[in-house]
Design an enzyme around this catalytic site. Structure first.
Site, PDB file in Angstrom:
ATOM      1  N   CYS B  86      59.654  31.807  78.173  1.00 34.09           N
ATOM      2  CA  CYS B  86      58.586  31.155  78.979  1.00 34.09           C
ATOM      3  C   CYS B  86      57.189  31.112  78.309  1.00 34.09           C
ATOM      4  O   CYS B  86      57.022  30.428  77.481  1.00 34.09           O
ATOM      5  CB  CYS B  86      58.970  31.456  80.729  1.00 34.09           C
ATOM      6  SG  CYS B  86      58.458  29.997  81.622  1.00 34.09           S
ATOM      7  N   HIS B 189      65.126  32.276  81.762  1.00 32.46           N
ATOM      8  CA  HIS B 189      64.746  33.749  82.064  1.00 32.46           C
ATOM      9  C   HIS B 189      66.109  34.615  82.022  1.00 32.46           C
ATOM     10  O   HIS B 189      66.504  34.602  83.096  1.00 32.46           O
ATOM     11  CB  HIS B 189      63.990  33.822  83.530  1.00 32.46           C
ATOM     12  CG  HIS B 189      62.698  33.122  83.236  1.00 32.46           C
ATOM     13  ND1 HIS B 189      61.511  34.013  83.306  1.00 32.46           N
ATOM     14  CD2 HIS B 189      62.134  32.038  83.700  1.00 32.46           C
ATOM     15  CE1 HIS B 189      60.372  33.348  83.364  1.00 32.46           C
ATOM     16  NE2 HIS B 189      60.863  32.020  83.439  1.00 32.46           N
ATOM     17  N   GLU B 191      66.070  37.716  82.142  1.00 31.09           N
ATOM     18  CA  GLU B 191      65.834  38.780  83.572  1.00 31.09           C
ATOM     19  C   GLU B 191      66.033  38.310  84.869  1.00 31.09           C
ATOM     20  O   GLU B 191      66.146  39.392  85.352  1.00 31.09           O
ATOM     21  CB  GLU B 191      64.079  39.330  83.121  1.00 31.09           C
ATOM     22  CG  GLU B 191      63.060  38.480  83.996  1.00 31.09           C
ATOM     23  CD  GLU B 191      62.715  37.323  83.048  1.00 31.09           C
ATOM     24  OE1 GLU B 191      63.396  36.922  82.170  1.00 31.09           O
ATOM     25  OE2 GLU B 191      61.584  36.769  83.416  1.00 31.09           O
TER      26      GLU B 191
END
Lengths: 684, 210
Positions: B86, B189, B191
């Protein structure tokens, strides 16, 4: 001259006379500004305080006093939560983007001021009717404001409620909720100053001209010239706020801070007076030392400025340097502007010149208390007639257009996002789950305020219970019109008493909150709107959500009789919770008061849909449940004779057939997006 | 693996990446924006997402001018695998370690949603080990832009890492992630997709021990 001052400082004649009695003379110099700010409705709660005392607000999990920046509850295993909701209605109507953004910033500061790391945000919004030409601009501005601030500061927005009703046309509601987390080794920081000889430090952004007289502005009804109030709006900077969060939590973790208070409404005035008065420790502050963005600010401007992202820290003098180092690491200033004193007075100077010396008790403790006229509402069990046949307006469309603009996952704790009935985050240490559900249905409040206030607690608690959560505590934001009008004050008192009554039965204390009166424009008052947030806890997360997730499930509608539910509230709530924890179900959602068919559409937006064979009427407390099993899974609940269940159809792949309406999943999504495009026009 | 995680003022996915790496059993160290570091001390360098410097000027612009970036460039020269997620992707484009640029989404709004992705080509450093993955995106400036010649070079070199199945932001050629040598960047993302309760676990595949 006197008339001019009364007008400028928004002090009534009667209040002026009280001030003269307290001081033994007329107010002078900065005293005007101090009384103006601290005696405003916004800061003094003068119309509500006598009633707010009635709240059920203590039980064994509540930590500390109710006069701190936010309420705190103990979850066991060393973990605690701080949370609160606050209004930013007036600023958001005048300046949509900044008003909403600084609403988020302000509520976050209430949380991290106490040493808690903010882990979730929520918002409760009421807009006017969709065909009001102002509304697309307002909706766009407010949503962008919340998104710009929350996303940048890195706290996920996990839940929200949005209503549209013509009674908010000239006075929208923007209520922001924040939840903070204390890990087992983190301490709760008080705003109380314990002793003399401590340093007072000013940290964060410099003081500017924004928001001067904001607190007294927010305590007045709107007239036609609300545009002229733009200078009273604060300007926010989420990047600064992010740095301030990190710096504040770091100085707290390093044990360098004795007390802390953010500068919110009425800025330096309210933060310093409130800190000082709590334990009667006086302050000496030199306003010349306050860092300024604009050197032409007068001492009065400095006292009243509501510039954002600022904190007052109280520390031992020997810790000043270490505090400065931490703030410098995060690119922020921290300077000493004064000391705590042996006597209990607040003394303000400009270098060597004394500007003001006053006993803060005179201002804070002797603020007016009004017993506004009201009458008791009588119990009324009829739920309002639900209008479920409506044209396609954003009110009855998925709110995805709104929440897709919010970062719902930053922080990697989100287990249920804004698309679900409740928001859920996982706790970092114990890995238990915290559920967040919002309440208050304006349509109900409008027709039946007696029931509406109670429903504002029962509805979110039911949502939590059906998701396997134990409701623990509540915060509220009481948005009302002009309290000097008897019907409004009556609804206010009834809401407070109703909320409190239900909270006591469910052992859900009201641990924090906010009152916003004078939501009135040109004589027209909003619907009384006591918005609530209930926070609950669960050891595990149940394996279903509010959307249909597989085909060929049986779909049931479960309805609960209103009055019987209230007569058996606590036992029903725990029966529901234990049922849901063991039930073999794949989807569950509460039926919106906007109708069963709207709820079924919303549940079908993620792909799998439903084919209905029968459609029972929408009821006040109703749930849709999808399961691969038969009706026998409800046996335990059906022992309660006021709960009934009926089969309405089956889930199916990527298609809905709800009564006469037949749409593919794609067409259904398009239908809902089109509503928003049509509403927003050039703001789409 | 030992993973160095960059932190700038305003970075807000720093702890997220820390948790992500820890969940996979890796050692982590912070790399502060003001400091330089020894690039060969790390097996992987990650630049997390999240509004460094509040996205002032344009996203990634200020972060790319901080002292730590000299070490990041050195790491790239030493073929240390570097990943930007990002805002990290935006920063890597800004300093030229990855081609192209990330512009405001074509609807001019922040977008948070789960997206389906196709893995187009993989290299030895950054691989998913499967062709279809599902991850969340959360960005306001994620529209990948590159000129025609650049796109052709990227295609020729196998630099298109991932594509969106249903382009959410107007990216050229549906591009969601690119690689160049040991350097990789992506807008989604990983994560945020490492436990079932998050809604998916595809994120785990990227940082697993190879």
């Amino acid at each position: 001259m006197l008339e001019q001052n009364l007008k400028k400082y928004r002090i009534s004649k009667a209040e002026y006379e009280t001030i003269c009695d307290l001081l033994g003379r007329s107010p002078e110099g900065l005293e005007w500004a101090v009384f103006s700010a601290l005696w405003s409705e916004h800061c003094s709660y003068k119309s509500s305080k006598v009633h707010l005392k009635k709240f059920y607000n203590k039980n064994k999990i509540v930590v500390g006093d109710s006069d701190e920046n936010a309420g705190v509850i103990d979850l066991g295993q060393g973990e605690r939560l701080a949370f609160k909701m606050e209004s930013h209605n007036h600023p958001s109507f005048i300046s949509h983007h900044q008003g909403a953004a600084t609403g988020v910033g302000g509520i976050l500061r209430d949380i991290f001021t106490m040493g808690a790391r903010p882990i979730a945000l929520g918002n409760y919004l009421c807009f006017g009717e969709a065909n009001n030409s102002n509304m697309p601009r307002l909706v766009d501005g407010v949503v962008r404001g919340i998104a710009d601030y929350g996303n940048c500061v890195g706290v996920p927005t996990i839940t929200g409620r949005t209503h549209f009703h013509k009674e908010y046309n000239n006075n929208i509601l923007v209520n922001a909720f924040a939840l903070g987390y204390f890990a087992p080794d983190q301490k709760v920081v008080s705003s109380k100053i314990p002793e003399s000889g401590l340093s007072i430090m000013y940290a964060g952004a410099k003081t500017g001209r924004d928001g001067i007289h904001g607190a007294s502005m927010a305590s007045e009804s709107f007239s036609e010239d609300s545009e002229s109030k733009k200078p009273t709006i604060q300007i926010g900077d989420p990047f600064f706020e992010k740095l301030l969060i990190e710096a504040c939590i770091e100085v707290i973790d390093k044990n360098l801070v004795v007390a802390m208070q953010d500068m919110g409404a009425a800025g330096l005035t309210s933060s310093s007076f409130e800190m000082s008065v709590k334990d009667g420790v006086g302050l000496l502050m030199d306003l010349q030392k306050v860092p300024l963005r604009d050197n032409t600010l007068t001492p009065e401007d400095i006292l009243l400025s509501e510039s954002q992202e600022r904190m007052l820290l109280v520390c031992k003098p020997e810790h000043q340097e270490q505090i400065q180092q931490v703030f410098e690491k995060w690119g922020l200033d921290a300077v000493e502007i004064g000391q705590t004193q042996k006597d209990k007075n607040i003394t303000l100077t400009w270098g060597e010149d004394k500007l003001l010396e006053i006993d803060p008790e005179l201002v804070v403790e002797h603020a007016p208390r009004y017993e506004r006229d009201y009458e008791k509402l009588s119990p009324k069990w009829e739920s309002p007639k639900l209008n479920t046949q409506r044209p396609s307006l954003p009110d009855v469309a998925s709110k995805e257009w709104i929440y897709q603009q919010y970062d719902q996952r930053v922080g990697v704790r989100t287990a249920k996002d804004c698309s679900q009935d409740i928001g859920v985050v996982r706790l970092p240490h114990s890995h238990r789950f915290v559920g967040v559900a919002m309440g208050c249905e304006p349509e109900v409040m409008r027709d039946n305020a007696w029931l509406g206030g109670r429903d504002a607690v029962v509805r979110p608690c039911l949502k939590l219970a059906f998701n396997g959560f134990t409701p623990l505590a509540l915060t509220d934001c009481l948005n009302f019109g002009n309290p000097e009008k008897k019907p409004i004050m009556s609804e206010f008192v009834e809401s407070v008493e109703g909320i409190s009554e239900v909270c006591k039965i469910l052992d859900v204390p009201v641990i924090s909150g906010n009152v916003s009166f004078y939501n009135e424009t040109q004589g027209q008052n909003i619907i009384s709107t006591p918005a609530t947030v209930v926070v609950g806890l669960s050891d595990n997360i149940l394996n279903f959500n509010s959307s249909f997730t597989q085909a060929e499930d049986n779909v049931f509608v479960l309805s609960i009789e209103t009055q019987k539910l209230y007569e058996n509230l606590a036992s029903t709530m725990s029966a529901i919770k234990s049922w849901s924890q063991n039930a073999d179900i794949s989807s569950l959602a509460m039926v919106s008061l906007k109708g069963l068919s709207y709820t079924l559409e919303k549940m079908s937006l993620k792909g799998d849909g439903v084919k209905t064979q029968s459609m029972p009427p929408t009821e006040f407390y109703q749930f849709v449940v999808a399961t691969g099993q038969g009706k026998e899974i409800f046996d335990e609940l059906l022992k309660l004779e006021f709960i009934c269940v009926s089969a309405i159809g089956k889930t199916q792949k990527a298609q809905i057939n709800i009564e006469e309406q037949s749409l593919s999943a794609k067409q259904l999504n398009e239908k809902h997006s089109k509503v928003w495009r049509d509403f927003l026009g050039r703001f789409a | 693996m030992k993973i160095g995680i960059l932190r700038f003022l305003g970075t807000n996915c720093d702890y997220d990446i820390w948790e992500y790496a820890k969940a996979l059993g890796h050692d982590c160290e912070w790399l502060w924006y003001k400091d330089q570091f020894n690039p060969t001390a790390y097996d992987r360098i990650i630049i997390p997402g999240g509004f460094s410097y509040g996205d002032y000027l344009r996203s990634g612009a200020l972060a790319s001018r901080t002292p730590v970036m000299a070490s990041v460039k050195q790491a790239a020269q030493n073929n240390i695998p570097i990943l930007g997620i990002c805002n990290g992707f935006q920063i890597l484009c800004e300093i030229g370690l990855l081609p192209g640029a990330l512009l405001a989404n074509n609807n001019r709004r922040f977008i948070d949603k789960w997206v389906d992705l196709e893995v187009v080509s993989e290299n030895n450093y950054w691989s998913w080990g499967q062709q279809n993955i599902r991850l969340p995106i959360a960005h306001g400036e994620g529209r990948y832009f590159i000129d025609e010649q650049g796109l052709k070079n990227l295609e020729d070199q196998g630099g298109i890492w991932m594509r969106y199945n249903d382009n959410p932001n107007g990216s050229v050629a549906d591009i969601a992630g690119v690689t160049q040598g040991t350097v990789a960047g992506l807008m989604p993302h990983p994560e945020s997709a490492i436990y079932e309760w998050m809604g998916g676990t595809d994120g785990l595949k990227l940082l697993r021990e190879s």
